[in-house]
Design an enzyme around this catalytic site. Structure first.
Site, PDB file in Angstrom:
ATOM      1  N   ARG A 103      43.801  39.109  38.955  1.00 17.96           N
ATOM      2  CA  ARG A 103      45.611  38.283  37.939  1.00 17.96           C
ATOM      3  C   ARG A 103      44.458  38.238  36.774  1.00 17.96           C
ATOM      4  O   ARG A 103      43.299  37.713  36.427  1.00 17.96           O
ATOM      5  CB  ARG A 103      45.576  37.351  38.364  1.00 17.96           C
ATOM      6  N   THR A 107      47.567  37.187  30.428  1.00 18.16           N
ATOM      7  CA  THR A 107      48.579  37.675  30.119  1.00 18.16           C
ATOM      8  C   THR A 107      49.305  37.295  32.188  1.00 18.16           C
ATOM      9  O   THR A 107      50.142  37.698  32.342  1.00 18.16           O
ATOM     10  CB  THR A 107      48.707  39.334  30.414  1.00 18.16           C
ATOM     11  N   ASP A 199      46.302  30.583  51.534  1.00 21.31           N
ATOM     12  CA  ASP A 199      46.146  31.132  51.315  1.00 21.31           C
ATOM     13  C   ASP A 199      45.690  31.707  51.954  1.00 21.31           C
ATOM     14  O   ASP A 199      44.626  31.881  52.101  1.00 21.31           O
ATOM     15  CB  ASP A 199      44.909  30.777  49.953  1.00 21.31           C
ATOM     16  N   ASP A 202      41.466  33.526  51.489  1.00 23.59           N
ATOM     17  CA  ASP A 202      40.969  32.395  52.172  1.00 23.59           C
ATOM     18  C   ASP A 202      40.624  32.519  53.748  1.00 23.59           C
ATOM     19  O   ASP A 202      39.539  31.746  54.058  1.00 23.59           O
ATOM     20  CB  ASP A 202      40.815  30.923  51.567  1.00 23.59           C
TER      21      ASP A 202
END
Length: 208
Positions: A103, A107, A199, A202
């Site tokens: 990402r 933006t 997550d 993770d």
């Protein structure tokens, strides 16, 4: 487009363990693999079979089988790789493509950093793999990229989906069907699914 949320007591049971923050990395990986097997069976219920002839220990018969070259599975790196083990238990000779996205911090849009697909990708039915469908940004970017390569039939397989992620795909790619073990309540302010499981990357790789 339709989303398919699998409803089964065993899935609910496995999800309860998966969500628990005390679940070990080893058990978390195993549960992702088990749920991926179930999702694969469901997503391939409409698979086309081809006529073939075989010999059993007792006689020759006409039967049907898949042409595995008609399909490919595309995990979104890195968390999507956790679903591949389950897929390969169902289809050991499955073709696997890979796409890597991160990402952009300014933006917030997904940026592709890796893309490698099997030959003749445009002629195959593609199953995108990602444990979590959150905002839908990575999923949409992956679908866009595959369609640029001529892919006509795409399904998205995830363990947990948010209503927001499902709606985002509906707005952009109504032809893509979503298969998930659970549609959760919502996203929080930083884009995590609630109640979710944290997550996935993770927890799969023990990096947090």
């Amino acid at each position: 487009m339709k989303e398919k949320e699998l409803k089964h007591p065993l899935i609910t049971h496995k999800l309860s363990i998966l969500r628990n923050k005390k679940t070990s990395t080893k058990e978390f990986r195993e549960l992702i693999s088990e749920l991926s097997i179930i999702l694969c069976y469901e997503a391939m219920k409409d698979a086309k079979l081809h006529n073939t002839s075989i010999e059993t220990p007792l006689e020759k018969i006409n039967t049907k089988c898949l042409n595995e070259d008609d399909y490919a599975f595309v995990p979104i790196l890195r968390a999507g790789m956790s679903m591949v083990d389950g897929i390969l238990k169902v289809l050991p000779t499955a073709k696997i493509g890979h796409i890597g996205l991160y990402r952009n911090e300014k933006t917030l849009e997904p940026v592709e950093y890796y893309y490698k697909m099997p030959k003749n990708i445009g002629k195959r039915e593609i199953f995108i793999l990602d444990p979590m469908l959150a905002t839908g940004g990575s999923a949409i970017a992956t679908i866009n990229r595959l369609k640029q390569d001529g892919v006509k039939k795409i399904k998205f397989l995830c363990i947990i989906a948010s209503p927001e992620g499902i709606e985002a795909i509906k707005k952009t790619h109504r032809d893509v069907k979503i298969y998930c073990a659970s549609i959760d309540r919502c996203l929080n302010e930083i884009g995590y699914i609630l109640p979710g499981l944290g997550d996935a990357g993770d927890r799969v790789y023990g990096t947090k």
